[in-house]
Each structure stands twice: as C-alpha cells, then as structure tokens.
Design a protein around this motif. Structure first.
Motif, short mmCIF file in Angstrom:
data_model
loop_
_atom_site.label_atom_id
_atom_site.label_comp_id
_atom_site.label_asym_id
_atom_site.label_seq_id
_atom_site.Cartn_x
_atom_site.Cartn_y
_atom_site.Cartn_z
N GLY A 9 0.83 -1.21 0.00
CA GLY A 9 0.00 0.00 0.00
C GLY A 9 0.86 1.25 0.00
N ASP A 10 0.41 2.26 0.75
CA ASP A 10 1.12 3.55 0.75
C ASP A 10 2.54 3.45 1.27
N GLU A 11 2.81 2.43 2.07
CA GLU A 11 4.17 2.23 2.60
C GLU A 11 5.19 2.12 1.47
N VAL A 12 4.74 1.60 0.33
CA VAL A 12 5.66 1.37 -0.79
C VAL A 12 6.42 2.66 -1.12
N ALA A 13 5.70 3.77 -1.09
CA ALA A 13 6.33 5.04 -1.46
C ALA A 13 7.44 5.42 -0.49
N LYS A 14 7.39 4.91 0.72
CA LYS A 14 8.45 5.24 1.70
C LYS A 14 9.70 4.38 1.48
N TYR A 15 9.50 3.21 0.94
CA TYR A 15 10.61 2.27 0.82
C TYR A 15 11.16 2.13 -0.60
N PHE A 16 10.34 2.44 -1.57
CA PHE A 16 10.76 2.20 -2.96
C PHE A 16 10.59 3.43 -3.84
N VAL A 17 11.51 3.52 -4.81
CA VAL A 17 11.50 4.62 -5.76
C VAL A 17 11.52 3.99 -7.15
N ARG A 18 10.74 4.52 -8.06
CA ARG A 18 10.80 4.00 -9.43
C ARG A 18 11.22 5.12 -10.38
N GLY A 19 11.82 4.71 -11.47
CA GLY A 19 12.26 5.69 -12.45
C GLY A 19 12.02 5.19 -13.86
N GLN A 20 12.00 6.14 -14.78
CA GLN A 20 11.90 5.76 -16.19
C GLN A 20 12.76 6.74 -16.98
N TYR A 21 13.58 6.22 -17.89
CA TYR A 21 14.49 7.13 -18.58
C TYR A 21 13.80 7.93 -19.68
N GLY A 22 14.24 9.16 -19.80
CA GLY A 22 13.75 10.03 -20.88
C GLY A 22 14.73 9.98 -22.04
N ALA A 23 14.53 10.89 -22.99
CA ALA A 23 15.44 10.95 -24.13
C ALA A 23 16.68 11.73 -23.72
N GLY A 24 17.75 11.51 -24.42
CA GLY A 24 18.98 12.24 -24.09
C GLY A 24 20.13 11.78 -24.94
N GLU A 25 21.29 11.84 -24.36
CA GLU A 25 22.50 11.47 -25.08
C GLU A 25 23.33 10.50 -24.28
N MET A 26 23.92 9.54 -24.98
CA MET A 26 24.89 8.66 -24.32
C MET A 26 26.12 8.65 -25.22
N LYS A 41 -0.41 5.88 -11.04
CA LYS A 41 0.43 6.30 -12.17
C LYS A 41 1.52 7.23 -11.67
N GLU A 42 2.72 7.05 -12.17
CA GLU A 42 3.83 7.91 -11.75
C GLU A 42 3.88 9.13 -12.67
N GLU A 43 3.42 10.25 -12.13
CA GLU A 43 3.31 11.46 -12.97
C GLU A 43 4.67 12.02 -13.36
N SER A 44 5.68 11.71 -12.59
CA SER A 44 6.99 12.31 -12.87
C SER A 44 7.74 11.64 -14.04
N PHE A 45 7.23 10.50 -14.53
CA PHE A 45 7.93 9.80 -15.63
C PHE A 45 7.89 10.63 -16.90
N PRO A 46 8.93 10.69 -17.70
CA PRO A 46 10.26 10.16 -17.42
C PRO A 46 10.98 11.04 -16.38
N ASN A 47 11.71 10.42 -15.49
CA ASN A 47 12.29 11.20 -14.40
C ASN A 47 13.81 11.04 -14.25
N TYR A 48 14.46 10.44 -15.26
CA TYR A 48 15.92 10.53 -15.23
C TYR A 48 16.48 10.53 -16.64
N ALA A 49 17.64 11.14 -16.76
CA ALA A 49 18.25 11.30 -18.08
C ALA A 49 19.20 10.14 -18.35
N PRO A 78 16.88 8.62 -10.84
CA PRO A 78 16.05 9.72 -10.35
C PRO A 78 16.55 10.29 -9.02
N GLU A 79 16.28 11.56 -8.84
CA GLU A 79 16.66 12.28 -7.63
C GLU A 79 16.12 11.58 -6.38
N ALA A 80 14.91 11.08 -6.48
CA ALA A 80 14.28 10.48 -5.30
C ALA A 80 15.08 9.31 -4.73
#
Ligand code: BG6
Length: 490
Positions: free
Chosen positions: A277-294, A458-466, A472-474
């Motif tokens: 449940g809501d505890e998940v947000a305290k223990y886990f962070v998820r991320g999704q990559y955006g566009a960028g350069e490698m 739904k994770e509104e911050s996605f994409p949240n890392y380059a 992600p910062e979180a």
C-alpha cells in the motif's frame, strides 16, 4: 572435476540466449575436457534446419564469442537439430526417437537435460508433453533447466510450477538465475564465512547499512514487448537483486550442501519486511528514462522505444530499502538499486560498517571515513577494503587507504562464464546455485505487493531521469532521509 555424460536438449536452439551464451559455454566445457566424448546436443526450435546448418550456427556463435576454435569441428559434430512444434505430440515422438538413437550412439546412459531457453508461455506445455510423450522416461537422470521469467507474479509462477512439477520433481528442476553463476556472487559466501575478520562483524552491531547496485548503460533494446509487462522490478529485483541480498544476509549454513544453503536463503526471504500500500512510497522509488544522449549520441526515451506504450507507466529503474526483521539484521537497511540507461555498467556491493564508538582523530568538518567492504561483481571482479591509516608526514592525522584484490580473470559482462558454471553444475547434479521454488515464491510475494501499488498509481513524474545519469533524484533522498548516501566507490 569429472567429465560429464548426457544428452542436452535445448529448446529455443536458434534463439539469442542459446547463441550468445549456451553454445560458447558448452564449447568451453568441451575444451577443458569437462564434457566427455559422450555428450550430444539436440537443438530444438521451430524453423526447419538441417543438422549441418545447425552445426554451422553453433560454430559461428562459438567463434563470435571470441573463442579460439580449437577442435571446433569435433565439438560441433555432437550437435543435432529437430524442427519442432511445441503443441504437437507427433513432434515429441520424433524427438524421442532421435534422443534414443543418440543415447545408443554416444552411450549416454539415458541421462537427459531439457533446457528451456525460449518464450516462457510454452514452458508448461513443453514440460507436460515431455512427460506424456515419454521423453522423461529414462534409465538415467532427467533434469529441467528453466530460464527466467519464472512467472509474472506469484499466481502465474504457482501455475507454472504446478505444471512442471507434474513432469519433474523439485530436485530435478534447475531454475536459472545467471547472477548465481557469477564468480563474485559465489564469492559472497566465501568472503563472509571464511574470514575471521568479517563473520564476527557481520550483523547489526557493526554494520550500518548494505548497498547493492546493478546499473546498466543499455536501454530496453529489442525487448520492449517483454519489458513493458515486466519493468525493472520483475526483471531484476525479484530475482538477481534479492538473490544477492539473500547471500549477504543468510545465516551460516550448517554445511555447504544444497539443502542447507537454500534453506538459509529461504529464511532470509521469510524475514523480509513486507511492504504494501502507501508504505511502498516510503521504501521504494521507481524511475523511467527520458530521451537524451549517451557517449555523444542521441538515445530515445523509454516511451519511444519499439513496442513500448507512448504513455507507459513501466519502470526502468528501481531503488529500494529492504529490512530484514531478524535478530542479526534488525535495524540495518539493505538498499538496492538497478536500472537501464545509467552512467555505467556496473554491479557492486558496498558494506558500510558503523563508526567506532570514539573517534580520536576527529577534526571539525572532517569526520573519519567509515570502513567499507566493496565487492566488485562486474565489470571488475574483486574486493576492496577501505581502512583508515596514518597520513604520511608529520602529525597523526588519519586518512583513507584501500586494500584491493582484483580477480585477474575475465572482465567481460554477462560472459558465458556464468552459464558455463551453471551448465556444468546442472550436469553434475548440483542445484545449489539455482533458485529453489520456495525462494521464487517468497520473492514474488514480496515483489507483487510493490507492483500492485505501482500499477494502481500512475507515476506522474515519468520520465524522471536522463540517460547516462545516476537515476532519479528520489533515489538519493531515499538514503538521505536515513542519514546515508550511495557510495561512489571504485
Ligand atoms: C537479465 C535481464 O536477467 O539480466 C536483463 O532480463 C538484464 O534486462 C540482465 O540486462 C543483466 O545481466 P548482466 O549479467 O549483464 O548484469
């Protein structure tokens, strides 16, 4: 080490895994004399191929893996091909006859390994047919090697397990987790249990936290279809990451036998604090990559990869805090993180020891460095111990020194090495470095609660890392709020 004798049937013989990992690994075993003259392989796949064409493919994959090619003709002559329809009993009957002929020809003693290196939706069907069409009816051993994913969640894993258990007993089932075949993952137990320096300190009195990182630079590549329904949590955490945590956290087994080691690992999974449940947000962070350069080249966002939903909510990065609620570990966080399109391809474990009770060398603005034990799993293989010692010159200031041991062996990632060890273990009947059903079931039930929560929000911050970043910062805040940070160690 002894030569091993068996017939190996590889389902998915034209696939990526077979070509990249299995054939080069078998070749290495052959070259080292660990596969005797008495072995044969039947490649099983849908497309029609002659034995000769198949043998050419096998030779090519061995050479592409940068092997020398000594005796390769002889090696390839042990390979045969069967064009197969997984749902047709007639096709299994042909396969059975072929197996019996090879058994006689090579004197294989009726030993059979069935390796399922293909789409998981057919795992159950194949296992049931192997039994009903008589392929498992052998005087020697019969073993099933099964690749991940082992189910998609607990319910589907149970269903799959019930099917395969109709044809194979638990001790005949070898569930691959290729991380368990990595040299330095296998080394965790040795480092812990063979060193007077570590074992007495390996608990909540002396360890402050443990960090396990497995980062990748590649994106999702051609695997969008699979990955969309999986995400980093199911793809990496349910298996590889939790397996490493289990090895780090388990109690010393009474003996180094398969059953004893597995039962200690299972106890770790049983002590994992459930998060839901809501505890998940305290223990886990998820991320999704955006566009960028490698490396100076543009790379697409995850949502723009082939076979990916443009509004995808799938995570390509996970960081989490695991608590193991038992006497040894109460209060010690195990932080894990893994993700795609990060700055480096690297897997390592950092064990941070607690500060000593009184720091005689304290200087304002310059606290003493904690002792760290770093286990480098890949690409480098080795161990580094961070200690404090006297700074050269006048005075008694302390400074950090590092004791390093580097394994000189191969330093390629996801090398056939892991598969080579695991294939050999399977041939000699050692299931220690494979996942027992109870481990799989418990890790799914842990992970399911997290994915349930993530799928419902739904994770509104996605994409949240380059691409090329640290994620992600979180994920930084996850540790900061406990007063820690992710160690950046070499
Ligand atoms: C696999 C995952 O199990 O492990 C892949 O499905 C991932 O997505 C791979 O890339 C990582 O393995 P390694 O050995 O390269 O760290």
């Amino acid at each position: 080490y002894k030569e091993q004798t068996s017939l190996i049937m590889i389902f998915g013989a034209t696939g990526d895994l077979a070509n990249r990992k299995l054939y080069p690994s078998l070749y290495r075993l052959f070259r080292k004399g660990l596969l005797s003259e008495r072995f044969a392989v039947i490649g099983v796949a849908r497309r029609p191929l002659t034995n000769e064409q198949f043998q050419e493919n096998v030779k090519n994959s061995v050479l592409e893996a940068k092997e020398t090619g000594n005796n390769i003709e002889e090696f390839a002559s042990h390979f045969y091909y069967h064009s197969h329809d997984v749902t047709d009993s007639g096709s299994y009957t042909v396969l059975k006859r072929m197996a019996e002929d090879l058994d006689n020809q090579y004197g294989l003693g009726g030993n059979r390994i069935f390796y399922l290196a293909m789409a998981p939706e057919f795992f159950g069907t194949i296992a049931l047919h192997l039994k009903s069409d008589g392929l498992t009816d052998v005087p020697g051993f019969k073993r099933l090697v099964i690749e991940k994913p082992f189910g998609h969640d607990l319910a589907s894993a149970v269903e799959l397990n019930e099917k395969i258990r109709k044809a194979f007993s638990e001790d005949e089932i070898y569930r691959i987790d290729h991380y368990l075949g990595k040299q330095m993952v296998q080394n965790i137990e040795v480092i812990r249990f063979a060193n007077a320096l570590f074992e007495p300190l390996w608990n909540n009195r002396y360890i402050s936290n443990i960090q396990v990182t497995s980062s990748e630079t590649l994106g999702v590549e051609e695997r969008g279809r699979y990955y969309e329904n999986s995400g980093a949590l199911r793809d990496m955490v349910q298996n590889h990451m939790l397996q490493m945590v289990a090895l780090l956290a388990m109690e010393p087994p009474i003996k180094l036998t398969t059953d004893e080691i597995r039962s200690e690992k299972i106890r770790v999974f049983r002590s994992l604090r459930e998060i839901e449940g809501d505890e998940v947000a305290k223990y886990f962070v998820r991320g999704q990559y955006g566009a960028g350069e490698m490396n100076g080249l543009p790379v697409p966002a995850y949502r723009d990869e082939p076979m990916v939903d443009p509004h995808s909510n799938t995570e390509t990065y996970v960081a989490g805090k695991l608590m193991i609620d038992n006497a040894r570990w109460a209060g010690v966080p195990f932080y894990i993180r893994t993700g795609k399109r990060l700055g480096a391809k690297s897997t390592k474990i950092v064990v941070q020891f607690k500060d000593i009770p009184m720091n005689l060398y304290y200087q304002p603005n310059k606290p003493l460095n904690p002792n760290l034990l770093v286990i480098h799993i890949q690409p480098e293989e080795g161990i580094t111990l961070h200690l404090n010692a006297k700074k050269a010159g006048q005075g008694m200031d302390a400074t950090e020194v590092k004791l390093s041991f580097a394994n000189t062996s191969v330093n390629e990632m996801n090398t056939p090495e892991a598969y080579e060890l695991l294939l050999y273990d399977c041939m000699r009947g050692d299931a220690t470095n494979f996942a027992h059903w109870d481990e799989v079931a418990l890790s799914w039930s842990f992970v399911d609660k997290i994915s349930d929560y993530w799928e419902s929000t739904k994770e509104e911050s996605f994409p949240n890392y380059a691409p090329g970043s640290r994620g992600p910062e979180a994920a930084e805040q996850l540790l900061e709020k406990d007063g820690f940070f992710w160690w950046r160690v070499r």
